[in-house]
Enzyme design. Structure first.
Site, PDB file in Angstrom:
ATOM      1  N   GLY A 166       1.152  -1.261   0.135  1.00 40.92           N
ATOM      2  CA  GLY A 166      -0.006   0.386   0.274  1.00 40.92           C
ATOM      3  C   GLY A 166       1.013   1.578   0.134  1.00 40.92           C
ATOM      4  O   GLY A 166       2.230   1.256  -0.093  1.00 40.92           O
ATOM      5  N   HIS A 212       4.455   1.637  -7.483  1.00 33.80           N
ATOM      6  CA  HIS A 212       3.085   0.387  -7.290  1.00 33.80           C
ATOM      7  C   HIS A 212       1.935   0.755  -8.689  1.00 33.80           C
ATOM      8  O   HIS A 212       1.651  -0.395  -9.402  1.00 33.80           O
ATOM      9  CB  HIS A 212       2.754   0.916  -6.631  1.00 33.80           C
ATOM     10  CG  HIS A 212       2.840   0.954  -5.593  1.00 33.80           C
ATOM     11  ND1 HIS A 212       3.690   1.303  -4.363  1.00 33.80           N
ATOM     12  CD2 HIS A 212       3.624  -0.093  -4.677  1.00 33.80           C
ATOM     13  CE1 HIS A 212       3.834   1.347  -3.158  1.00 33.80           C
ATOM     14  NE2 HIS A 212       3.871   0.076  -3.328  1.00 33.80           N
ATOM     15  N   GLN A 245       6.910 -10.209   7.969  1.00 31.18           N
ATOM     16  CA  GLN A 245       8.757  -9.537   7.275  1.00 31.18           C
ATOM     17  C   GLN A 245       9.583  -8.406   7.675  1.00 31.18           C
ATOM     18  O   GLN A 245      10.184  -7.828   7.132  1.00 31.18           O
ATOM     19  CB  GLN A 245       8.217  -9.181   5.447  1.00 31.18           C
ATOM     20  CG  GLN A 245       7.728  -8.303   4.687  1.00 31.18           C
ATOM     21  CD  GLN A 245       6.972  -8.173   3.714  1.00 31.18           C
ATOM     22  OE1 GLN A 245       6.759  -8.928   3.292  1.00 31.18           O
ATOM     23  NE2 GLN A 245       7.856  -7.091   3.414  1.00 31.18           N
ATOM     24  N   VAL A 267      11.334   2.864 -11.284  1.00 32.93           N
ATOM     25  CA  VAL A 267      10.213   3.544 -11.353  1.00 32.93           C
ATOM     26  C   VAL A 267      11.360   4.973 -10.476  1.00 32.93           C
ATOM     27  O   VAL A 267      11.570   4.198  -9.200  1.00 32.93           O
ATOM     28  CB  VAL A 267       9.242   4.404 -10.703  1.00 32.93           C
ATOM     29  CG1 VAL A 267       8.548   5.716 -10.951  1.00 32.93           C
ATOM     30  CG2 VAL A 267       8.455   3.180 -11.941  1.00 32.93           C
TER      31      VAL A 267
HETATM   32  P1  AMP Z   1       6.371  -2.646  -1.747  1.00 29.72           P
HETATM   33  O1  AMP Z   1       4.399  -2.142  -1.334  1.00 29.72           O
HETATM   34  O2  AMP Z   1       6.957  -1.792  -1.558  1.00 29.72           O
HETATM   35  O3  AMP Z   1       5.900  -3.675  -1.054  1.00 29.72           O
HETATM   36  O4  AMP Z   1       6.362  -2.780  -3.160  1.00 29.72           O
HETATM   37  C1  AMP Z   1       5.412  -3.899  -3.706  1.00 29.72           C
HETATM   38  C2  AMP Z   1       5.851  -3.741  -4.841  1.00 29.72           C
HETATM   39  O5  AMP Z   1       6.155  -2.376  -5.876  1.00 29.72           O
HETATM   40  C3  AMP Z   1       6.927  -4.715  -4.357  1.00 29.72           C
HETATM   41  O6  AMP Z   1       6.543  -5.800  -6.018  1.00 29.72           O
HETATM   42  C4  AMP Z   1       7.952  -3.249  -4.955  1.00 29.72           C
HETATM   43  O7  AMP Z   1       8.902  -3.991  -5.995  1.00 29.72           O
HETATM   44  C5  AMP Z   1       7.703  -2.558  -6.125  1.00 29.72           C
HETATM   45  N1  AMP Z   1       7.707  -1.318  -6.165  1.00 29.72           N
HETATM   46  C6  AMP Z   1       8.430  -0.439  -5.165  1.00 29.72           C
HETATM   47  N2  AMP Z   1       8.791   0.517  -5.602  1.00 29.72           N
HETATM   48  C7  AMP Z   1       8.905   0.189  -6.403  1.00 29.72           C
HETATM   49  C8  AMP Z   1       9.462   1.158  -8.097  1.00 29.72           C
HETATM   50  N3  AMP Z   1      10.678   2.846  -7.294  1.00 29.72           N
HETATM   51  N4  AMP Z   1       9.856   1.080  -9.103  1.00 29.72           N
HETATM   52  C9  AMP Z   1       9.262  -0.677  -9.479  1.00 29.72           C
HETATM   53  N5  AMP Z   1       8.383  -0.898  -8.487  1.00 29.72           N
HETATM   54  C10 AMP Z   1       9.006  -0.797  -7.577  1.00 29.72           C
END
Ligand code: AMP
Length: 267
Positions: free
Chosen positions: A31, A37, A61, A176
């Site tokens: 989230g 995202h 985690q 990104v």
């Molecule tokens: P998180 O909510 O931080 O667990 O991220 C959810 C998903 O978004 C994971 O697969 C992350 O690798 C991806 N994600 C987080 N930051 C980025 C970013 N800057 N660029 C691309 N994907 C991202």
């Protein structure tokens, strides 16, 4: 927008899509959506007939001294962003739904889960692998989308899918970044403007490491040199590793905030 809280509701809602042969994409997240995202969501919307986003801040985690309690949460904002992106289904399980009382079955990714992030955050990838396996079981997607930003996580999830013969494809999407190079992360919200300036040393160091590597030099040393010059930034690790191809990965701490980033050396 359908907000689903239980695995049973997800299965029931997706039954007609599955029966109709529609492909299902899953985007697992914790989230507090940002453009990173949204890029995964856009990739699933473009490719799959149905996209499900899961939103779950997974306690398993986080280590005991980590930021679980203060991790940013914005369910209403995320639901609005998901709807604007053309997604009709958000799975927001409770902790009890994922870890019912008596829960004691874990997916342990072994060696890969103990290096880099896994060395600094013991048990982190066991938590990631377990929650992803459970989400895959509940949603039964054709594809699940992850970000290269967490390259070791991608490698762990791909290993789990391969080793347990789970019937889905893992799609890793590019990182990104803000225009100045900082990888988007929910944790960037913790940074003061001064800390954010300091954080730019991480992508710069990884870039310098990649450039050095391409000209035959030592990527790790080149990156470390730049990080050492950033006063107030502590390095957890900078390392060359095979994370779905040669990758220079780094983790730093600035105040109480921990940031990770990586660069593929093949690109
Ligand atoms: P998180 O909510 O931080 O667990 O991220 C959810 C998903 O978004 C994971 O697969 C992350 O690798 C991806 N994600 C987080 N930051 C980025 C970013 N800057 N660029 C691309 N994907 C991202």
């Amino acid at each position: 927008m359908k907000l689903l809280r239980s695995g049973a509701e997800v299965r029931e809602t997706l039954a007609a899509d599955r029966a109709g042969g529609r492909s299902i994409g899953l985007v697992p997240t914790m989230g507090a959506f940002h453009a990173g995202h949204l890029s995964l969501i856009a990739a699933s919307v473009a490719r799959d007939d149905v996209t499900v986003i899961s939103l779950f801040v997974n306690p398993a985690q986080f280590g005991p001294s980590e930021d679980l309690a203060r991790y940013p949460r914005d369910e209403a904002g995320d639901a609005a962003a998901a709807e604007a992106a053309g997604v009709g289904m958000l799975f927001v399980p409770t902790v009890d739904e994922i870890y019912p009382p008596g829960f004691d079955t874990w997916v342990d990714p072994g060696e890969l889960g103990t290096v880099l992030e896994g060395a600094v955050r013991p048990g982190h990838f066991r938590g990631v692998a377990t929650v992803c396996t459970k989400l895959f079981e509940i949603v039964q997607p054709d594809r699940a989308y992850f970000g290269r930003k967490d390259a070791q996580q991608d490698a762990v999830v791909k290993q789990v899918v391969r080793d347990l013969a789970l019937p889905l494809e893992i799609v890793a999407c590019p990182t990104v970044r803000d225009p100045d190079g900082l990888a988007l992360s929910s944790r960037n919200a913790y940074l003061t403007p001064e800390e954010r300036d300091l954080a730019l040393a991480l992508p710069r160091a990884l870039q310098a490491g990649a450039t050095t590597h391409r000209s035959g030099g030592d990527a790790e040393s080149a990156a470390r040199e730049i990080l050492a010059a950033a006063d107030g930034l502590e390095v957890d690790y900078v390392a060359l590793a095979d994370l779905d191809g040669p990758t220079l990965a780094g983790a730093v701490r600035i105040g109480s905030t921990r940031l990770i980033d990586n660069i593929r050396l093949e690109d």
